[in-house]
Design a protein around this motif. Structure first.
Motif, PDB file in Angstrom:
ATOM      1  N   THR A  89       0.841  -1.184   0.000  1.00 57.92           N
ATOM      2  CA  THR A  89       0.000   0.000   0.000  1.00 57.92           C
ATOM      3  C   THR A  89       0.883   1.243   0.000  1.00 57.92           C
ATOM      4  O   THR A  89       1.786   1.342   0.820  1.00 57.92           O
ATOM      5  CB  THR A  89      -0.901   0.010   1.256  1.00 57.92           C
ATOM      6  N   PRO A  90       0.628   2.173  -0.890  1.00 58.45           N
ATOM      7  CA  PRO A  90       1.474   3.373  -0.911  1.00 58.45           C
ATOM      8  C   PRO A  90       1.291   4.188   0.369  1.00 58.45           C
ATOM      9  O   PRO A  90       0.213   4.225   0.956  1.00 58.45           O
ATOM     10  CB  PRO A  90       0.973   4.142  -2.122  1.00 58.45           C
ATOM     11  N   ALA A  91       2.358   4.820   0.816  1.00 58.88           N
ATOM     12  CA  ALA A  91       2.306   5.667   1.996  1.00 58.88           C
ATOM     13  C   ALA A  91       1.475   6.906   1.689  1.00 58.88           C
ATOM     14  O   ALA A  91       1.456   7.374   0.550  1.00 58.88           O
ATOM     15  CB  ALA A  91       3.715   6.065   2.416  1.00 58.88           C
ATOM     16  N   PRO A  92       0.795   7.442   2.687  1.00 59.72           N
ATOM     17  CA  PRO A  92       0.038   8.668   2.443  1.00 59.72           C
ATOM     18  C   PRO A  92       0.989   9.806   2.056  1.00 59.72           C
ATOM     19  O   PRO A  92       2.138   9.817   2.466  1.00 59.72           O
ATOM     20  CB  PRO A  92      -0.637   8.959   3.776  1.00 59.72           C
ATOM     21  N   ALA A  93       0.502  10.734   1.293  1.00 63.19           N
ATOM     22  CA  ALA A  93       1.306  11.895   0.901  1.00 63.19           C
ATOM     23  C   ALA A  93       0.781  13.117   1.642  1.00 63.19           C
ATOM     24  O   ALA A  93      -0.351  13.532   1.427  1.00 63.19           O
ATOM     25  CB  ALA A  93       1.233  12.099  -0.602  1.00 63.19           C
ATOM     26  N   PHE A  94       1.581  13.653   2.535  1.00 63.84           N
ATOM     27  CA  PHE A  94       1.211  14.830   3.313  1.00 63.84           C
ATOM     28  C   PHE A  94       1.874  16.064   2.713  1.00 63.84           C
ATOM     29  O   PHE A  94       2.886  15.970   2.027  1.00 63.84           O
ATOM     30  CB  PHE A  94       1.672  14.686   4.769  1.00 63.84           C
ATOM     31  N   GLN A  95       1.334  17.226   3.014  1.00 62.41           N
ATOM     32  CA  GLN A  95       1.955  18.497   2.648  1.00 62.41           C
ATOM     33  C   GLN A  95       2.915  18.879   3.771  1.00 62.41           C
ATOM     34  O   GLN A  95       2.487  19.042   4.906  1.00 62.41           O
ATOM     35  CB  GLN A  95       0.894  19.584   2.494  1.00 62.41           C
ATOM     36  N   PRO A  96       4.203  18.987   3.515  1.00 65.68           N
ATOM     37  CA  PRO A  96       5.171  19.284   4.572  1.00 65.68           C
ATOM     38  C   PRO A  96       4.900  20.621   5.268  1.00 65.68           C
ATOM     39  O   PRO A  96       4.389  21.559   4.662  1.00 65.68           O
ATOM     40  CB  PRO A  96       6.510  19.327   3.839  1.00 65.68           C
ATOM     41  N   GLY A  97       5.248  20.669   6.527  1.00 60.93           N
ATOM     42  CA  GLY A  97       5.112  21.891   7.316  1.00 60.93           C
ATOM     43  C   GLY A  97       5.459  21.617   8.775  1.00 60.93           C
ATOM     44  O   GLY A  97       5.614  20.461   9.174  1.00 60.93           O
ATOM     45  N   LEU A 152      10.924  15.770  25.782  1.00 60.57           N
ATOM     46  CA  LEU A 152      10.311  15.008  26.860  1.00 60.57           C
ATOM     47  C   LEU A 152       9.555  13.810  26.285  1.00 60.57           C
ATOM     48  O   LEU A 152       9.610  12.711  26.818  1.00 60.57           O
ATOM     49  CB  LEU A 152       9.361  15.919  27.640  1.00 60.57           C
ATOM     50  N   VAL A 153       8.881  14.029  25.154  1.00 66.52           N
ATOM     51  CA  VAL A 153       8.136  12.977  24.448  1.00 66.52           C
ATOM     52  C   VAL A 153       8.401  13.123  22.960  1.00 66.52           C
ATOM     53  O   VAL A 153       8.394  14.239  22.437  1.00 66.52           O
ATOM     54  CB  VAL A 153       6.612  13.098  24.701  1.00 66.52           C
ATOM     55  N   SER A 154       8.634  12.012  22.295  1.00 67.74           N
ATOM     56  CA  SER A 154       8.761  11.988  20.833  1.00 67.74           C
ATOM     57  C   SER A 154       7.796  10.937  20.300  1.00 67.74           C
ATOM     58  O   SER A 154       7.771   9.825  20.811  1.00 67.74           O
ATOM     59  CB  SER A 154      10.186  11.607  20.402  1.00 67.74           C
ATOM     60  N   ALA A 155       7.000  11.304  19.309  1.00 68.80           N
ATOM     61  CA  ALA A 155       6.057  10.362  18.705  1.00 68.80           C
ATOM     62  C   ALA A 155       6.134  10.502  17.188  1.00 68.80           C
ATOM     63  O   ALA A 155       6.238  11.613  16.665  1.00 68.80           O
ATOM     64  CB  ALA A 155       4.638  10.647  19.196  1.00 68.80           C
ATOM     65  N   TYR A 156       6.085   9.376  16.506  1.00 68.05           N
ATOM     66  CA  TYR A 156       6.173   9.353  15.047  1.00 68.05           C
ATOM     67  C   TYR A 156       5.017   8.530  14.484  1.00 68.05           C
ATOM     68  O   TYR A 156       4.595   7.548  15.091  1.00 68.05           O
ATOM     69  CB  TYR A 156       7.490   8.724  14.585  1.00 68.05           C
ATOM     70  N   ALA A 157       4.540   8.930  13.324  1.00 71.26           N
ATOM     71  CA  ALA A 157       3.473   8.182  12.660  1.00 71.26           C
ATOM     72  C   ALA A 157       3.683   8.248  11.153  1.00 71.26           C
ATOM     73  O   ALA A 157       4.245   9.215  10.637  1.00 71.26           O
ATOM     74  CB  ALA A 157       2.112   8.761  13.025  1.00 71.26           C
ATOM     75  N   TYR A 158       3.219   7.225  10.496  1.00 73.31           N
ATOM     76  CA  TYR A 158       3.282   7.161   9.036  1.00 73.31           C
ATOM     77  C   TYR A 158       1.879   7.118   8.452  1.00 73.31           C
ATOM     78  O   TYR A 158       1.689   6.775   7.299  1.00 73.31           O
ATOM     79  CB  TYR A 158       4.111   5.951   8.597  1.00 73.31           C
ATOM     80  N   ARG A 159       0.919   7.470   9.283  1.00 77.65           N
ATOM     81  CA  ARG A 159      -0.480   7.569   8.862  1.00 77.65           C
ATOM     82  C   ARG A 159      -1.061   8.823   9.518  1.00 77.65           C
ATOM     83  O   ARG A 159      -0.478   9.350  10.465  1.00 77.65           O
ATOM     84  CB  ARG A 159      -1.252   6.315   9.260  1.00 77.65           C
ATOM     85  N   PRO A 160      -2.195   9.313   9.058  1.00 80.59           N
ATOM     86  CA  PRO A 160      -2.754  10.546   9.615  1.00 80.59           C
ATOM     87  C   PRO A 160      -3.015  10.451  11.123  1.00 80.59           C
ATOM     88  O   PRO A 160      -3.286   9.391  11.670  1.00 80.59           O
ATOM     89  CB  PRO A 160      -4.055  10.715   8.844  1.00 80.59           C
ATOM     90  N   PHE A 217      -4.233  22.715  11.788  1.00 83.01           N
ATOM     91  CA  PHE A 217      -2.943  22.658  11.104  1.00 83.01           C
ATOM     92  C   PHE A 217      -2.755  21.311  10.409  1.00 83.01           C
ATOM     93  O   PHE A 217      -2.396  21.242   9.234  1.00 83.01           O
ATOM     94  CB  PHE A 217      -1.817  22.905  12.109  1.00 83.01           C
ATOM     95  N   LEU A 218      -3.009  20.225  11.140  1.00 80.34           N
ATOM     96  CA  LEU A 218      -2.859  18.884  10.571  1.00 80.34           C
ATOM     97  C   LEU A 218      -3.810  18.685   9.390  1.00 80.34           C
ATOM     98  O   LEU A 218      -3.437  18.132   8.361  1.00 80.34           O
ATOM     99  CB  LEU A 218      -3.096  17.822  11.640  1.00 80.34           C
ATOM    100  N   GLY A 219      -5.050  19.129   9.545  1.00 80.28           N
ATOM    101  CA  GLY A 219      -6.036  18.999   8.470  1.00 80.28           C
ATOM    102  C   GLY A 219      -5.635  19.758   7.217  1.00 80.28           C
ATOM    103  O   GLY A 219      -5.813  19.276   6.099  1.00 80.28           O
ATOM    104  N   ALA A 220      -5.068  20.948   7.387  1.00 82.30           N
ATOM    105  CA  ALA A 220      -4.640  21.751   6.248  1.00 82.30           C
ATOM    106  C   ALA A 220      -3.494  21.090   5.482  1.00 82.30           C
ATOM    107  O   ALA A 220      -3.290  21.373   4.302  1.00 82.30           O
ATOM    108  CB  ALA A 220      -4.215  23.140   6.716  1.00 82.30           C
ATOM    109  N   HIS A 221      -2.765  20.191   6.153  1.00 73.94           N
ATOM    110  CA  HIS A 221      -1.633  19.513   5.523  1.00 73.94           C
ATOM    111  C   HIS A 221      -1.963  18.067   5.130  1.00 73.94           C
ATOM    112  O   HIS A 221      -1.070  17.296   4.790  1.00 73.94           O
ATOM    113  CB  HIS A 221      -0.421  19.540   6.457  1.00 73.94           C
ATOM    114  N   GLY A 222      -3.251  17.706   5.204  1.00 77.02           N
ATOM    115  CA  GLY A 222      -3.674  16.364   4.820  1.00 77.02           C
ATOM    116  C   GLY A 222      -3.183  15.291   5.771  1.00 77.02           C
ATOM    117  O   GLY A 222      -3.069  14.127   5.398  1.00 77.02           O
ATOM    118  N   ALA A 223      -2.917  15.678   7.036  1.00 78.63           N
ATOM    119  CA  ALA A 223      -2.325  14.748   8.001  1.00 78.63           C
ATOM    120  C   ALA A 223      -3.253  14.457   9.175  1.00 78.63           C
ATOM    121  O   ALA A 223      -2.810  14.018  10.227  1.00 78.63           O
ATOM    122  CB  ALA A 223      -1.003  15.325   8.517  1.00 78.63           C
ATOM    123  N   TYR A 224      -4.552  14.705   8.996  1.00 82.42           N
ATOM    124  CA  TYR A 224      -5.527  14.453  10.063  1.00 82.42           C
ATOM    125  C   TYR A 224      -6.614  13.548   9.512  1.00 82.42           C
ATOM    126  O   TYR A 224      -7.099  13.758   8.403  1.00 82.42           O
ATOM    127  CB  TYR A 224      -6.134  15.768  10.549  1.00 82.42           C
TER     128      TYR A 224
END
Length: 107
Positions: free
Chosen positions: A8-16, A52-60, A92-99
């Motif tokens: 499955t292709p990874a989602p494409a987000f708008q960087p910011g 203090l906290v780091s979190a990473y995701a490859y999906r919205p 902010f996340l929604g405007a970048h396609g990441a929500y």
């Protein structure tokens, strides 16, 4: 029958990137790349390289409420935010396609 070897292709987000107020006067910094989302909660006045906290995701990112506290769900991490910072981060996340959505898990 053919097999999809690419998956499955990874989602494409708008960087910011942007920063928001986190609890206890800390700062939530969100960085969006074309295929990832990173969130860091940093203690104000401390070294920016030591979050203090780091979190990473490859999906919205998702959001939810737990005991009426708004949360951002980044990967497997639940990050509580003040209501106004939560709304700004979701926008902010929604405007970048990441929500993706709000979940209703209020206890």
């Amino acid at each position: 029958m053919s097999n999809d070897t690419q998956g499955t292709p990874a989602p494409a987000f708008q960087p910011g990137e942007a920063s928001f107020t986190a609890p206890f006067g800390h700062t939530l910094h969100i960085e969006i790349g074309t295929d990832y989302i990173a969130a860091f909660i940093r203690v104000d006045g401390a070294d920016d390289r030591a979050a203090l906290v780091s979190a990473y995701a490859y999906r919205p990112v998702r959001s939810a409420r737990l005991n009426r506290v708004p949360l951002l769900v980044v990967g497997d991490a639940y990050l509580p935010l003040p209501t106004d910072a939560h709304a700004a981060a979701v926008a902010f996340l929604g405007a970048h396609g990441a929500y993706s959505r709000t979940e209703g898990i209020d206890a």
